[in-house]
Write an enzyme that holds these catalytic residues in place. Structure first.
Site, mmCIF file in Angstrom:
data_model
loop_
_atom_site.group_PDB
_atom_site.id
_atom_site.type_symbol
_atom_site.label_atom_id
_atom_site.label_comp_id
_atom_site.label_asym_id
_atom_site.label_seq_id
_atom_site.Cartn_x
_atom_site.Cartn_y
_atom_site.Cartn_z
ATOM 1 N N THR A 218 0.985 -1.100 0.015
ATOM 2 C CA THR A 218 -0.090 -0.037 0.043
ATOM 3 C C THR A 218 0.915 1.515 -0.110
ATOM 4 O OG1 THR A 218 -0.338 -0.318 2.425
ATOM 5 C CG2 THR A 218 -2.070 -0.742 0.971
ATOM 6 N N SER A 251 3.114 -2.288 4.022
ATOM 7 C CA SER A 251 3.429 -0.767 3.734
ATOM 8 C C SER A 251 4.469 -0.674 3.009
ATOM 9 C CB SER A 251 3.266 -0.098 5.063
ATOM 10 O OG SER A 251 4.701 -0.175 5.767
ATOM 11 N N ASP A 252 4.337 0.698 2.177
ATOM 12 C CA ASP A 252 5.482 1.219 1.533
ATOM 13 C C ASP A 252 6.401 1.735 2.780
ATOM 14 O OD1 ASP A 252 7.314 2.280 -0.242
ATOM 15 O OD2 ASP A 252 5.761 3.435 -1.224
ATOM 16 N N TRP A 253 7.683 1.902 2.548
ATOM 17 C CA TRP A 253 8.481 2.069 3.518
ATOM 18 C C TRP A 253 8.494 3.527 4.268
ATOM 19 C CZ3 TRP A 253 8.462 -2.264 2.528
ATOM 20 C CH2 TRP A 253 9.616 -3.285 2.599
ATOM 21 N N ALA A 255 5.336 4.374 5.323
ATOM 22 C CA ALA A 255 4.093 4.936 5.252
ATOM 23 C C ALA A 255 3.119 4.638 6.404
ATOM 24 C CB ALA A 255 3.647 4.195 4.093
#
Length: 834
Positions: A218, A251-253, A255
């Site tokens: 995401t 998650s995107d890093w 996020a």
């Protein structure tokens, strides 16, 4: 997945269905997952959902769970070390892969990447990127496939299928509407539900349905007011509910921002660690009654299911017990590159090159090739074949000359050619505690990726030290990329000893900011000099991840641009063919920022004009990951687009220019001027970016606006000609339509053609695109031979999303089906009623 022999049936909801080997294997893995989950306490469960470092999840020995390792893609598998010391195969950019219009080629690329992942101990690849080319200014477009959701979904399906056939998971990203880089951490993208469904969600939906990905990532951004890591509706109701996605959501890093919002919004894993909103914070939220433990259990179950699938959960058989047969990475990288090159212009049969003719190769990018885009997609190949290397090997001796012409780089670049460097780590006493080679002049150590013997507690300074042997005499500029305290010394003189501060705030500013010039030294070609860049490491206690990143930058002496261009024109005038390489740089196309224009950097346009004036047989090779303006395109004989062609790009270019292979690509996105582009906005206003254009992006928007781009979607030439002879279309009972197209190779050599099928409502509808890509297929045959392809137009091609009914609606009526070579080629048409 590999099916075993089907032997019996199961009762499901009162209906007898055949149980396949896959069903039985899945059921067996699920039983192991449930047993492991039942043995975990709350603290262990919440710890599993939080990254333990930059790339991994913690092992839980009490249930036989090994540590899960993730790695960036999508053009290669970097592994947990961001270093040229740990090389990876570098494939062409995703735009190149999409330009092949070949899902099977994408599958083969995925198999190679799975092989690379297994070699590096990686279980999950953080790829593919299936966001759309909404605006040509998107800085990261080279990492996404296309402006069209159907083509994107087809290529992404092939890629995911290939990776997972090798027993390695994927995370299809960035879910969803992460189509630009400006303010990507905070921007609220306002997207109408119809556009969301028909465009931006569509590739994800197709890949979930057709490839069963084991993961989704995401995005940072918000969609219609809700951050994607907390988006209960899109993640739990649409992705998992409607589509039946059973994989994990990471998650995107950096996020993930809110413990309760993220877990209830469907986020399973918060990366990176060790400081995340999960772990101990999530356990407290459960004990305080703010989160149901069953919600945590559901997330843990999905992580354990992933672990079982990749073979790191004791007692669970991996989906792929034996990896596929080995793949030759260099050969496949070369094949993908040449099959991705798009020949958009070829007047007077300028290509292929005349046998034994003389060639003047011109352009800095021909010597120092740019093979991939900037940012997290970066990998470090063991070798790079430049265009100069490739053509030197392919052409007869004495027929090739080279001139720089014009350098696209307007800023310093990370130290590379001529540098021999290592990183020396010292403690506060100045004692050396570890070393590591640094052949590229770049330090990017994240999490546990430190030299042997080095810890963050003991590390005080990192010195990049070694020698530089210049290729040219004159004033060489040196600089620093990064933030913090630095000391820069060249040839015994200290030029900088101070603190370099960021121009703007942001968690990745040190990664994506431009290098700053700090020294200029007069050097002599061929005489090595000592260089040293020392960085004092200071890591605040409150940062979510520990990262050390900086680089030594360099720029060779700048010759007078007019003089270089004149020199190139003289070289061109004396050759049968002039081949000019033009390119973007990593300061133009990269993760972390969007573009402000589509112009080629530096004096490259002037260079092309001067060479074309000197030699009418000028071929321009465009080395960019996404569209650039080509104002001189009608003044040259040929234009070949090579994207970012990967490590074998120079060899592939020689294959195509000499005619050993034809260019196989077709445009996956429209190329035109920024002034004419219908959708360009990437900069938010008051924190919001509104997708006012609805379902009209890419070729849909160009047609609606009545504007003519430089090169249309789907366009591409080969070295032979094709005649489309017949088109038959037949509705099927399930809402699909079968189209059969017969065509003939009317040229003088074998070739490959991509047959594109477009669908148009018979009566114009202002709310629907005038035409849309509904299917495609490729065919190969020899000169004079004919072939027939069958293209199935899916039911979804005839559906629209009804925002009132909140459902897909099949639109009955009359349509025109067109089969041709691009969105603008309507050579064969057939009416149909559905």
């Amino acid at each position: 997945m590999q099916d075993e022999e089907d032997t019996n049936g199961l009762e499901r909801g009162g209906t007898a269905v055949a149980e396949t080997g896959t069903d039985r294997a899945d059921a067996a893995r699920e039983a192991v997952v449930e047993e492991a989950l039942a043995r975990l306490g709350l603290d262990a469960k919440t710890r599993l959902l939080a990254g333990q470092d930059m790339w991994t999840l913690p092992a839980l020995p009490e249930i036989g769970l090994q540590s899960l390792v993730m790695s960036d893609g999508p053009v290669g598998v970097r592994g947990v070390r961001w270093s040229a010391d740990d090389p990876s195969v570098a494939l062409p950019s995703p735009t190149a892969l999409a330009a092949s219009w070949d899902p099977e080629l994408a599958r083969r690329a995925g198999v190679l990447l799975a092989q690379e992942a297994r070699r590096k101990g990686v279980h999950v690849l953080l790829a593919p990127t299936v966001n759309l080319h909404r605006s040509p200014l998107g800085g990261r477009h080279f990492e996404a496939y296309s402006e069209d959701p159907y083509l994107t979904g087809a290529i992404g399906t092939g890629y995911v299928t290939g990776v997972q056939s090798g027993g390695v998971g994927t995370t299809v990203k960035h879910f969803v509407a992460n189509d630009a880089e400006t303010d990507r951490f905070t921007v609220n993208n306002r997207v109408g539900e119809r556009a969301l469904r028909e465009l931006y969600l569509a590739p994800f939906e197709a890949i979930v349905e057709n490839a069963r990905p084991w993961g989704i990532m995401t995005a940072y951004n918000q969609v219609n007011g809700t951050t994607m890591t907390e988006h209960h509706h899109l993640v739990n109701e649409v992705l998992r509910g409607e589509w039946g996605f059973d994989g994990f959501n990471v998650s995107d890093w950096m996020a993930a921002r809110d413990t309760v919002g993220d877990i209830n919004g469907g986020l399973d894993v918060a990366m990176p660690g060790p400081r995340t909103v999960y772990g101990a914070a999530l356990a407290r939220a459960v004990r305080n009654g703010r989160v149901a433990e069953a919600t945590v259990d559901a997330a843990v179950r999905r992580v354990l299911r992933l672990a079982a699938r990749v073979g790191i959960l004791e007692g669970a058989a991996p989906v792929v017990p034996e990896p596929p047969a080995p793949v030759d990475g260099e050969a496949l990288a070369r094949e993908i590159a040449r099959r991705s090159f798009v020949l958009v212009r070829n007047e007077r049969a300028a290509l292929p090159l005349r046998p034994n003719g003389t060639v003047a190769l011109i352009g800095a990018a021909a010597r120092d090739a740019r093979v991939l885009g900037g940012g997290s997609a970066t990998v470090f190949p063991a070798r790079i074949v430049s265009p100069l290397d490739g053509l030197t090997a392919a052409l007869p001796e004495g027929t090739l000359s080279y001139a720089v012409g014009a350098d696209p780089a307007t800023e310093l670049a990370v130290a590379g050619q001529g540098f021999t460097l290592e990183a020396v780590c010292r403690d506060t006493d100045g004692t050396v505690i570890g070393t590591r080679s640094a052949p590229g002049g770049l330090i990017q150590w994240m999490g546990a990726d430190l030299p042997d013997g080095v810890t963050y507690d003991t590390l005080h300074t990192v010195e990049l030290t070694g020698t530089f042997t210049p290729r040219e005499s004159g004033p060489h500029t040196f600089g620093i990329k990064g933030t913090g305290a630095f000391t820069l010394t060249v040839d015994g003189t200290t030029y900088y000893d101070d603190v370099q501060r960021p121009d703007k705030d942001g968690p990745f500013e040190a990664l994506f900011a431009a290098p700053v010039p700090r020294a200029q030294a007069e050097l002599t070609a061929g005489r090595p000099v000592d260089v040293s860049l020392t960085h004092v490491v200071r890591l605040p206690d409150d940062i979510p991840m520990k990262v050390i990143t900086f680089a030594l930058a360099h720029c060779a002496p700048r010759r007078d641009p007019d003089e270089l261009i004149a020199e190139a024109a003289r070289a061109a005038r004396g050759a049968d063919t002039a081949v000019v390489m033009v390119a973007t740089t990593d300061r133009v196309e990269s993760e972390g920022f969007d573009r402000t224009d589509l112009r080629l950097p530096g004096r490259q346009d002037d260079l092309v004009r001067a060479v074309a004036a000197a030699n009418p047989n000028t071929v321009v090779v465009v080395n960019s990951g996404s569209p650039v303006e080509l104002p001189w395109r009608e003044d040259v004989a040929a234009v070949l687009l090579t994207w970012f062609p990967g490590q074998e790009g120079g060899a592939a270019l020689a294959d195509v220019l000499t005619g050993a292979h034809e260019p196989g690509g077709r445009l996956p996105t429209t190329w035109g001027s920024l002034a004419d582009a219908p959708v360009t906005q990437v900069v938010p206003s008051d924190g919001q970016l509104t997708y006012d254009e609805g379902v009209f992006i890419g070729y849909r928007a160009w047609e609606r606006a009545g504007r003519t781009p430089a090169y249309v979607f789907g366009h591409g030439l080969g070295y032979t000609d094709w005649s489309y002879e017949s088109l038959e279309a037949r509705p099927e009972g399930d809402g699909t339509v079968t189209a059969r197209v017969r065509l003939r190779n009317t040229g003088g050599r074998p070739g490959r053609e991509v047959v594109q099928v477009y669908l148009s409502p018979a009566e114009p509808d202002p709310g629907r695109p005038a035409r849309r890509l509904a299917g495609f297929a490729s065919v190969e045959c020899g000169p004079g031979a004919s072939a027939e392809v069958t293209v199935v137009l899916p039911r979804r091609a005839f559906e629209i999303w009804d925002e009132e009914a909140k459902a897909w609606v099949f639109v009955k009526g009359s349509y025109e089906i067109a089969a041709g070579r691009s969105i603008a080629d309507h050579g064969l048409t057939a009416p149909i009623n559905v």
